[in-house]
Design an enzyme around this catalytic site. Structure first.
Site, mmCIF file in Angstrom:
data_model
loop_
_atom_site.group_PDB
_atom_site.id
_atom_site.type_symbol
_atom_site.label_atom_id
_atom_site.label_comp_id
_atom_site.label_asym_id
_atom_site.label_seq_id
_atom_site.Cartn_x
_atom_site.Cartn_y
_atom_site.Cartn_z
ATOM 1 N N PHE A 146 14.539 39.330 51.244
ATOM 2 C CA PHE A 146 15.729 40.081 51.646
ATOM 3 C C PHE A 146 16.103 41.030 50.511
ATOM 4 C CE2 PHE A 146 20.273 40.076 53.388
ATOM 5 C CZ PHE A 146 19.910 40.696 54.581
ATOM 6 N N GLY A 185 13.813 54.997 38.623
ATOM 7 C CA GLY A 185 13.660 53.866 39.532
ATOM 8 C C GLY A 185 12.424 53.955 40.409
ATOM 9 N N LYS A 204 -4.143 48.405 48.679
ATOM 10 C CA LYS A 204 -4.029 49.204 49.904
ATOM 11 C C LYS A 204 -5.413 49.616 50.422
ATOM 12 C CE LYS A 204 0.587 51.044 48.954
ATOM 13 N NZ LYS A 204 1.322 52.070 48.184
#
Lengths: 354, 354
Positions: free
Chosen positions: A12, A210, A228
């Site tokens: 979450f 960030g 990936k």
């Protein structure tokens, strides 16, 4: 009244919270079209506790609690739970959404969570690369055996349809290779170096903004791109490769003068992931490459670019402008709609029989 | 034995012939997966006659006949037919494939053929832009009323999934605008002008290479792009615009010095199709634009590039490397598989009941 479609979240963080914010509003119509009403029956977090409520958790309150740094345990209506795995085994839900933080070198704990949910006969939707890069074949077999869906659109290029594009829109076509710029952090660092910034400075700027993590190795050493690339090779080319099998070099060795010189010639240095079959053998690589001017992979304004080589359609490509939390949350919606469709159909059949 | 899936072709030019060549080989597996066996029960051409055979025409012979400039009438097993419209009304088929030559200013005769087939309760697959640009809403309503499919993936960017991508892979998403380089002929002419060729010379070269037509107005005056832009606006944005509504300027006014100067600055002049909603009103345009260096629409190696602006996913893009006869034939396969799927399902249900 539309029937409930019960969703459980493991993880979450930013993506999960954005998903919870959008679910009652912009996302609701997609479920309504299926005659379903989404309810979140459980949320498990790493540092903010966990809660189960079979009637549906109050999303606004859950969001306020985690934003205030408090524990979701206060909302729990079930017996106390030991850990996330116990949560997955106990939560009453139609689908598990797996978005826990990932160890890119093992794919855990996501793989364990996915397997436990599938074994219970729950659908699984994940934006985690780990399960696709490390265990796709066995998880797909398990899902098939249990008659449930296992979907992972968010694993590569956020919500941009990659896996769904090939599965739904390219019938009869074989993907024979791919080439992609899949890690936005390295693209931003390399762009700054084209303007003369040192590697250290470009990295620091990305960390301050960030964009890059405090421990940046995952991005700049090519691990993220390698995971990936394995996800793409496994899901689109039927391969069975894992990140350690990838020929991998990150961007630490790229010098500003290389980047700037390439830029002056209209070319660009980018961290390129490739998969191809050479003489029947599949090889996957992640390497800094000098891309010529006008190469589709060298363009601006995209956080992810992927070119597929196919037998019937030749080369086709896709890109995603900005990839962020909104786009990854959308991948969850897109996959949830896909697993919800058969649930909705079964409900319709059942009510028709009555 | 797999059940027959009966296909009728109106139009048997380069695309139709390529489709017929690929159908028994590379395309067969996609139908086999559905438990169906494709048969071509009729072919209507403009200058090579027409033929119907309810048991399936011999494709190899049909190809040899048209290649030799002879008439397909020799293969006809039905009563003689007056014209293509009579053919559409008579041919025993599950689906009509409409690929007749198009008048870009009226959308005919494709629209008439499509309507006649839908009225008979046949599915329709087309690579013609006309029906989508001129009559999409009414054809969709008609198809819905008859419970059949009307698919047109090949209308824009050949076989690259455009319409199917939005329909199948972007649930709950609204397309709010688009920007595309959709006409390959003008892109090639503009590229040659960047190297100093005059417009007249670049056009002549494209004609000699078979890329531009002898009457090049359709491409260079922007009609082709305008028709495609309408198809996109109507199908993806729910618009109801027609080619005469498009703000349109072709590339006749572009001078080599403009192209070359743009190129020196890394920029490029391209014929750009745009659709956007401004204050609730949709506007569609086709204009030569100077695209900055690094713009995804200005890159090389793509015969079609399209950027979609969406509400939930931001900007996403797709491109097609080479667009040609193979790619357009693939669009037909892709759409045929989509309309065949419910046919296959109905057969399965019927045989389960027995």
């Amino acid at each position: 009244l539309p029937a409930p479609f019960r969703i459980a979240l493991v993880g979450f963080g930013n993506v999960g919270r954005r998903f919870a914010e959008l679910l009652p509003g912009p996302y609701a119509s997609a479920f309504r079209a299926l005659g379903l009403r989404p309810v979140i029956t459980g949320i498990a977090t790493g540092r903010h506790g966990m809660a189960i409520d079979p009637r549906g958790l109050p999303l606004g309150r859950a969001l306020r609690i985690v934003r205030a740094g408090r524990s979701l345990d206060a909302l729990n209506e079930a017996a106390p739970l030991r850990d996330a795995l116990a949560f997955v085994r106990a939560v009453p839900a139609d689908v598990l959404v797996e978005i826990s933080p990932l160890d890119p070198q093992s794919g855990q704990p996501a793989v364990r969570h996915v397997r436990a949910a599938l074994e219970r006969g729950m659908h699984v939707v994940t934006a985690n690369k780990g399960p696709v890069a490390f265990s796709l074949a066995s998880l797909k077999r398990l899902a098939k055996r249990r008659g449930v869906g296992f979907r992972h659109e968010g694993a590569v290029m956020d919500g941009m349809p990659v896996f769904n594009l090939v599965e739904r829109c390219l019938p009869g076509t074989r993907v024979t290779g791919f080439r992609g710029v899949l890690n936005a952090t390295t693209t931003r660092i390399l762009s700054r170096m084209e303007e003369g910034a040192s590697f250290a400075r470009a990295l620091r700027e990305a960390q301050v903004a960030g964009i890059a993590e405090v421990d940046p190795g995952n991005d700049i050493d090519g691990w993220d791109a390698a995971v990936k690339a394995c996800a793409l090779a496994n899901a689109l080319m039927g391969a069975d490769v894992r990140p350690p099998d990838v020929r991998r070099r990150g961007i630490r060795g790229v010098r500003p003068e290389h980047s700037a010189a390439a830029r002056r010639a209209g070319a660009r240095i980018r961290l390129v992931a490739r998969g191809r079959r050479v003489a029947g053998r599949l090889t996957v690589s992640v390497l800094p490459e000098r891309l010529r001017a006008g190469d589709l992979l060298a363009t601006d304004g995209a956080d992810g670019i992927l070119e597929l080589e196919t037998d019937l359609m030749g080369e086709i490509g896709i890109w995603e402008g900005r990839g962020g939390v909104d786009q990854t949350a959308y991948a969850l919606l897109s996959d949830l709609v896909a697993v919800a469709a058969p649930v909705a159909k079964a409900l319709t059949r059942r009510s028709a029989k009555r």
